[in-house]
Scaffold this motif. Structure first.
Motif, PDB file in Angstrom:
ATOM      1  N   TRP A 219      11.580 144.440  58.869  1.00 57.82           N
ATOM      2  CA  TRP A 219      12.109 145.604  59.575  1.00 57.82           C
ATOM      3  C   TRP A 219      11.270 145.793  60.835  1.00 57.82           C
ATOM      4  N   LYS A 220      11.933 146.133  61.940  1.00 56.69           N
ATOM      5  CA  LYS A 220      11.212 146.387  63.182  1.00 56.69           C
ATOM      6  C   LYS A 220      11.784 147.620  63.876  1.00 56.69           C
ATOM      7  N   ASP A 221      10.881 148.462  64.328  1.00 53.46           N
ATOM      8  CA  ASP A 221      11.188 149.511  65.295  1.00 53.46           C
ATOM      9  C   ASP A 221      10.949 148.888  66.668  1.00 53.46           C
ATOM     10  N   THR A 222      12.015 148.755  67.453  1.00 48.91           N
ATOM     11  CA  THR A 222      11.908 148.001  68.715  1.00 48.91           C
ATOM     12  C   THR A 222      11.493 148.899  69.875  1.00 48.91           C
ATOM     13  N   GLY A 223      10.545 149.776  69.639  1.00 54.98           N
ATOM     14  CA  GLY A 223      10.172 150.752  70.650  1.00 54.98           C
ATOM     15  C   GLY A 223       9.208 150.258  71.705  1.00 54.98           C
ATOM     16  N   LYS A 224       8.575 149.101  71.501  1.00 58.00           N
ATOM     17  CA  LYS A 224       7.603 148.579  72.454  1.00 58.00           C
ATOM     18  C   LYS A 224       7.929 147.126  72.768  1.00 58.00           C
ATOM     19  N   PRO A 225       7.455 146.621  73.925  1.00 57.02           N
ATOM     20  CA  PRO A 225       7.752 145.213  74.266  1.00 57.02           C
ATOM     21  C   PRO A 225       7.353 144.222  73.192  1.00 57.02           C
ATOM     22  N   VAL A 226       6.181 144.414  72.581  1.00 58.17           N
ATOM     23  CA  VAL A 226       5.745 143.481  71.546  1.00 58.17           C
ATOM     24  C   VAL A 226       6.690 143.511  70.356  1.00 58.17           C
ATOM     25  N   ASP A 227       7.303 144.660  70.092  1.00 62.70           N
ATOM     26  CA  ASP A 227       8.253 144.770  68.981  1.00 62.70           C
ATOM     27  C   ASP A 227       9.558 144.052  69.304  1.00 62.70           C
ATOM     28  N   ILE A 228       9.996 144.132  70.566  1.00 60.07           N
ATOM     29  CA  ILE A 228      11.189 143.386  70.980  1.00 60.07           C
ATOM     30  C   ILE A 228      10.972 141.890  70.773  1.00 60.07           C
ATOM     31  N   LEU A 229       9.815 141.400  71.180  1.00 59.81           N
ATOM     32  CA  LEU A 229       9.522 139.969  71.040  1.00 59.81           C
ATOM     33  C   LEU A 229       9.466 139.569  69.569  1.00 59.81           C
ATOM     34  N   GLU A 230       8.861 140.402  68.728  1.00 58.90           N
ATOM     35  CA  GLU A 230       8.780 140.085  67.314  1.00 58.90           C
ATOM     36  C   GLU A 230      10.158 140.124  66.665  1.00 58.90           C
ATOM     37  N   ALA A 231      10.975 141.128  67.007  1.00 53.71           N
ATOM     38  CA  ALA A 231      12.329 141.192  66.466  1.00 53.71           C
ATOM     39  C   ALA A 231      13.147 139.987  66.925  1.00 53.71           C
ATOM     40  N   ASN A 232      12.977 139.582  68.172  1.00 54.65           N
ATOM     41  CA  ASN A 232      13.677 138.403  68.681  1.00 54.65           C
ATOM     42  C   ASN A 232      13.298 137.162  67.879  1.00 54.65           C
ATOM     43  N   ARG A 233      12.022 137.040  67.568  1.00 54.01           N
ATOM     44  CA  ARG A 233      11.568 135.895  66.776  1.00 54.01           C
ATOM     45  C   ARG A 233      12.181 135.919  65.379  1.00 54.01           C
ATOM     46  N   LEU A 234      12.171 137.088  64.743  1.00 57.22           N
ATOM     47  CA  LEU A 234      12.684 137.202  63.386  1.00 57.22           C
ATOM     48  C   LEU A 234      14.181 136.923  63.314  1.00 57.22           C
ATOM     49  N   VAL A 235      14.936 137.448  64.283  1.00 61.69           N
ATOM     50  CA  VAL A 235      16.385 137.216  64.284  1.00 61.69           C
ATOM     51  C   VAL A 235      16.700 135.752  64.549  1.00 61.69           C
ATOM     52  N   LEU A 236      16.004 135.139  65.506  1.00 65.53           N
ATOM     53  CA  LEU A 236      16.260 133.730  65.793  1.00 65.53           C
ATOM     54  C   LEU A 236      15.928 132.843  64.596  1.00 65.53           C
ATOM     55  N   GLU A 237      14.942 133.233  63.805  1.00 61.24           N
ATOM     56  CA  GLU A 237      14.615 132.458  62.609  1.00 61.24           C
ATOM     57  C   GLU A 237      15.757 132.479  61.598  1.00 61.24           C
ATOM     58  N   ASP A 238      16.484 133.601  61.524  1.00 64.18           N
ATOM     59  CA  ASP A 238      17.501 133.780  60.490  1.00 64.18           C
ATOM     60  C   ASP A 238      18.923 133.463  60.966  1.00 64.18           C
ATOM     61  N   LYS A 239      19.168 133.552  62.255  1.00 66.77           N
ATOM     62  CA  LYS A 239      20.532 133.515  62.781  1.00 66.77           C
ATOM     63  C   LYS A 239      21.107 132.098  62.787  1.00 66.77           C
ATOM     64  N   ASP A 240      22.415 132.005  62.507  1.00 64.72           N
ATOM     65  CA  ASP A 240      23.121 130.739  62.700  1.00 64.72           C
ATOM     66  C   ASP A 240      23.325 130.528  64.198  1.00 64.72           C
ATOM     67  N   LEU A 241      22.798 129.445  64.721  1.00 69.34           N
ATOM     68  CA  LEU A 241      22.832 129.195  66.162  1.00 69.34           C
ATOM     69  C   LEU A 241      23.774 128.021  66.455  1.00 69.34           C
ATOM     70  N   ASN A 242      24.733 128.267  67.343  1.00 70.26           N
ATOM     71  CA  ASN A 242      25.769 127.286  67.638  1.00 70.26           C
ATOM     72  C   ASN A 242      25.668 126.811  69.078  1.00 70.26           C
ATOM     73  N   THR A 243      25.624 125.500  69.259  1.00 67.45           N
ATOM     74  CA  THR A 243      25.569 124.922  70.608  1.00 67.45           C
ATOM     75  C   THR A 243      26.980 124.625  71.075  1.00 67.45           C
ATOM     76  N   ALA A 244      27.542 125.552  71.892  1.00 68.17           N
ATOM     77  CA  ALA A 244      28.916 125.405  72.381  1.00 68.17           C
ATOM     78  C   ALA A 244      28.966 124.947  73.833  1.00 68.17           C
ATOM     79  N   GLY A 245      27.862 125.115  74.566  1.00 72.49           N
ATOM     80  CA  GLY A 245      27.854 124.773  75.981  1.00 72.49           C
ATOM     81  C   GLY A 245      27.587 123.302  76.243  1.00 72.49           C
ATOM     82  N   VAL A 246      27.229 123.008  77.475  1.00 68.28           N
ATOM     83  CA  VAL A 246      27.043 121.630  77.945  1.00 68.28           C
ATOM     84  C   VAL A 246      25.569 121.252  77.903  1.00 68.28           C
TER      85      VAL A 246
END
Length: 357
Positions: A219-246
């Motif tokens: 769980w993250k409270d995204t109230g500070k820049p460091v929290d945004i970066l940590e939440a970004n890391r956590l979501v990217l670890e879990d998210k299904d990522l699809n390469t649709a571009g070139v």
């Protein structure tokens, strides 16, 4: 059951990023934080959602969410105005809620497990409120709940010197309409705000049962820049990522990469996931995009080494240097200024900024 999504506040801890927009629209893995909350409520079968608006960013939030139909929900907008506390925000939703129970969700929070279990636990008992909790290492910095063996809340304490537990309130609640009577009786705290913890404590003192649900996963409270970066890391670890571009011949890619269908990784570029690259963005030759980086839409990166960072979008980053652990606002332009600064600096770059590295 209805949802009440809090989207006010000033975002002071995220300045300069929030000088020009609401904190709830800062993207995590190229999706505004507020959209994760909408998805969590929808997943819990809550489709009538009241969005509480402050004085800042009303138009941007309404433009993004619209009437809610693109998310499969029905959105009603409720104006709080000045942020006078969480209980004040809840009270503003009284007419919208009516006689229904409701989930109150802080719009700058993001969590892995959603709110479905919290809702189901509340509905299974005869409760007037339910609160989401998580174990923390520094309970002195949070509102803390004491609970009995059955998980019923016995006391709430705000930032205690000697906490009885390490179970912190994390900003997700379920209430019956009884909470509005408790809010009516509140006096402002030393902060000049109506505190939701005081309203819940009043319910306890009136002998109502309050449920608790201990959240598993992050769980993250995204109230500070460091929290945004940590939440970004956590979501990217879990998210299904699809390469649709070139991905051009001669580009080097490794790991999971989300590449929008209009985005391009050019020959001579190196991208190592997990990474998210949004629409109409070009990663040019000589660029290295490292793990846990999200690049927003309509951006161009050239000759830069960037990792563990968030670029909100509409940016040109053409510096021959290294950016790490950084949050760059919309319309930020970063150019080279060789030999003027050391490499490897941490940045928080506001919107419409021009910077030379």
């Amino acid at each position: 059951m209805k949802g009440v999504l809090l989207s006010g506040g000033t975002g002071s801890r995220l300045r300069p990023i929030t000088h020009t927009g609401p904190k709830q629209l800062v993207p995590v893995a190229n999706k505004p934080v507020l959209e994760y909350a909408i998805e969590d409520l929808k997943e819990a079968d809550i489709t009538e959602i009241g969005v509480i608006l402050g004085n800042k960013g009303r138009e941007e939030i309404q433009e993004l969410l619209g009437d809610g139909s693109k998310y499969g929900v029905d959105i009603t907008y409720i104006v709080q105005g000045n942020p006078l506390g969480l209980a004040h925000a809840a009270g503003c939703a009284r007419d919208f809620v009516g006689d229904d129970d409701f989930v109150m969700y802080l719009g700058d929070n993001i969590l892995k497990s959603g709110v479905t279990d919290l809702v189901e636990n509340f509905e299974a008992g005869d409760y007037r409120a339910g609160i989401a909790l998580q174990e923390v290492d520094n309970p002195q910095a949070f509102g803390i709940a004491d609970v009995d063996e059955e998980g019923n809340v016995t006391e709430l304490i705000e930032k205690p010197d000697e906490p009885p537990t390490n179970l912190a309130l994390i900003g997700m609640y379920v209430f019956s309409p009884a909470v509005f009577n408790a809010i009516d009786d509140l006096e402002p705290s030393w902060r000049g705000e109506l505190e939701i913890t005081d309203a819940i404590q009043d319910l306890l003192e009136d002998d109502y049962e309050i449920d608790s649900h201990v959240v598993t996963g992050w769980w993250k409270d995204t109230g500070k820049p460091v929290d945004i970066l940590e939440a970004n890391r956590l979501v990217l670890e879990d998210k299904d990522l699809n390469t649709a571009g070139v991905v051009e011949d001669g580009a080097e890619t490794d790991g999971r990469i989300e590449l929008a269908d209009s985005a391009v990784i050019e020959e001579g570029a190196v991208v190592r996931g997990p990474v998210s690259i949004a629409a109409n963005t070009t990663i040019k030759s000589g660029t290295y995009v490292g793990p846990y980086t999200s690049i927003g839409a309509n951006s161009t990166l050239e000759d830069i080494h960037i990792e563990n960072s968030v670029v909100i979008g509409d940016s040109e980053i053409t510096a021959n240097g290294r950016i790490a652990d950084s949050l760059l606002g919309r319309n930020a332009n970063v150019e080279s200024a060789d030999d003027l600064l050391p490499e490897g600096r941490r940045l928080v770059v506001g919107e419409n900024s021009q910077l030379k590295l």
